[in-house]
Motif scaffolding. Structure first.
Motif, PDB file in Angstrom:
ATOM      1  N   ARG A 173      41.310  32.339  42.282  1.00 33.69           N
ATOM      2  CA  ARG A 173      42.590  33.027  42.105  1.00 33.69           C
ATOM      3  C   ARG A 173      42.682  34.102  43.180  1.00 33.69           C
ATOM      4  O   ARG A 173      41.817  34.973  43.287  1.00 33.69           O
ATOM      5  CB  ARG A 173      42.677  33.658  40.723  1.00 33.69           C
ATOM      6  N   ALA A 202      45.069  37.089  45.054  1.00 30.79           N
ATOM      7  CA  ALA A 202      46.193  37.997  44.861  1.00 30.79           C
ATOM      8  C   ALA A 202      46.457  38.721  46.172  1.00 30.79           C
ATOM      9  O   ALA A 202      45.531  39.189  46.837  1.00 30.79           O
ATOM     10  CB  ALA A 202      45.884  39.005  43.760  1.00 30.79           C
ATOM     11  N   LYS A 203      47.722  38.783  46.550  1.00 33.61           N
ATOM     12  CA  LYS A 203      48.088  39.459  47.796  1.00 33.61           C
ATOM     13  C   LYS A 203      48.036  40.977  47.626  1.00 33.61           C
ATOM     14  O   LYS A 203      48.346  41.502  46.561  1.00 33.61           O
ATOM     15  CB  LYS A 203      49.505  39.070  48.213  1.00 33.61           C
ATOM     16  N   PRO A 240      40.357  43.366  43.388  1.00 36.35           N
ATOM     17  CA  PRO A 240      40.153  43.389  41.933  1.00 36.35           C
ATOM     18  C   PRO A 240      40.864  42.244  41.197  1.00 36.35           C
ATOM     19  O   PRO A 240      40.359  41.746  40.205  1.00 36.35           O
ATOM     20  CB  PRO A 240      40.736  44.727  41.486  1.00 36.35           C
ATOM     21  N   GLU A 241      42.031  41.807  41.684  1.00 39.91           N
ATOM     22  CA  GLU A 241      42.779  40.751  41.017  1.00 39.91           C
ATOM     23  C   GLU A 241      42.362  39.350  41.475  1.00 39.91           C
ATOM     24  O   GLU A 241      42.683  38.374  40.831  1.00 39.91           O
ATOM     25  CB  GLU A 241      44.286  40.927  41.225  1.00 39.91           C
ATOM     26  N   SER A 242      41.688  39.240  42.598  1.00 36.62           N
ATOM     27  CA  SER A 242      41.194  37.945  43.071  1.00 36.62           C
ATOM     28  C   SER A 242      39.896  37.632  42.335  1.00 36.62           C
ATOM     29  O   SER A 242      39.091  38.514  42.075  1.00 36.62           O
ATOM     30  CB  SER A 242      40.948  37.980  44.579  1.00 36.62           C
ATOM     31  N   SER A 243      39.699  36.339  41.978  1.00 30.53           N
ATOM     32  CA  SER A 243      38.494  35.994  41.232  1.00 30.53           C
ATOM     33  C   SER A 243      38.103  34.542  41.485  1.00 30.53           C
ATOM     34  O   SER A 243      38.887  33.759  42.006  1.00 30.53           O
ATOM     35  CB  SER A 243      38.722  36.206  39.731  1.00 30.53           C
ATOM     36  N   LEU A 278      43.892  41.245  47.517  1.00 34.18           N
ATOM     37  CA  LEU A 278      43.660  42.361  46.622  1.00 34.18           C
ATOM     38  C   LEU A 278      42.408  42.039  45.798  1.00 34.18           C
ATOM     39  O   LEU A 278      42.462  41.261  44.847  1.00 34.18           O
ATOM     40  CB  LEU A 278      44.881  42.551  45.726  1.00 34.18           C
TER      41      LEU A 278
END
Length: 91
Positions: free
Chosen positions: A18, A20-21, A4-7, A2
């Motif tokens: 980070r 995010a699935k 937007p939530e991965s960084s 995902l």
């Protein structure tokens, strides 16, 4: 993943990625790979009951084991995992 939530956060001595699935993705991740470039990646396992069992199974019996050796191996259960500790029960 995902987006937007991965960084990614990089400092002089550390890097944090980070992930995010995506909503449709289910289940635990077993492993990840990292490295400076795709030709030199190293593989690491996430802490899970299956990965701990597999690691300890090869530590106790590195070559093909007899059935009696397999039956005498301890039962290992991952009870809790946090950033600070892992709690494992061995029977």
């Amino acid at each position: 993943l995902l987006p937007p939530e991965s960084s990614v956060s990089v400092s002089a001595h550390n890097a944090v990625v980070r992930l995010a699935k995506a909503p449709g993705s289910t289940g635990l991740w077993d492993k990840f790979s990292f490295g400076r470039d795709p030709s030199a990646l190293q593989e690491r396992l996430f802490v899970s009951e299956e990965n701990v069992d597999g690691f300890l199974g090869t530590a106790f019996c590195p070559s093909p084991c007899s059935q009696s050796a397999l039956e005498s191996q301890p039962l290992i259960e991952v009870l809790d995992v946090t950033e600070d500790r892992i709690q494992i029960r061995v029977e």
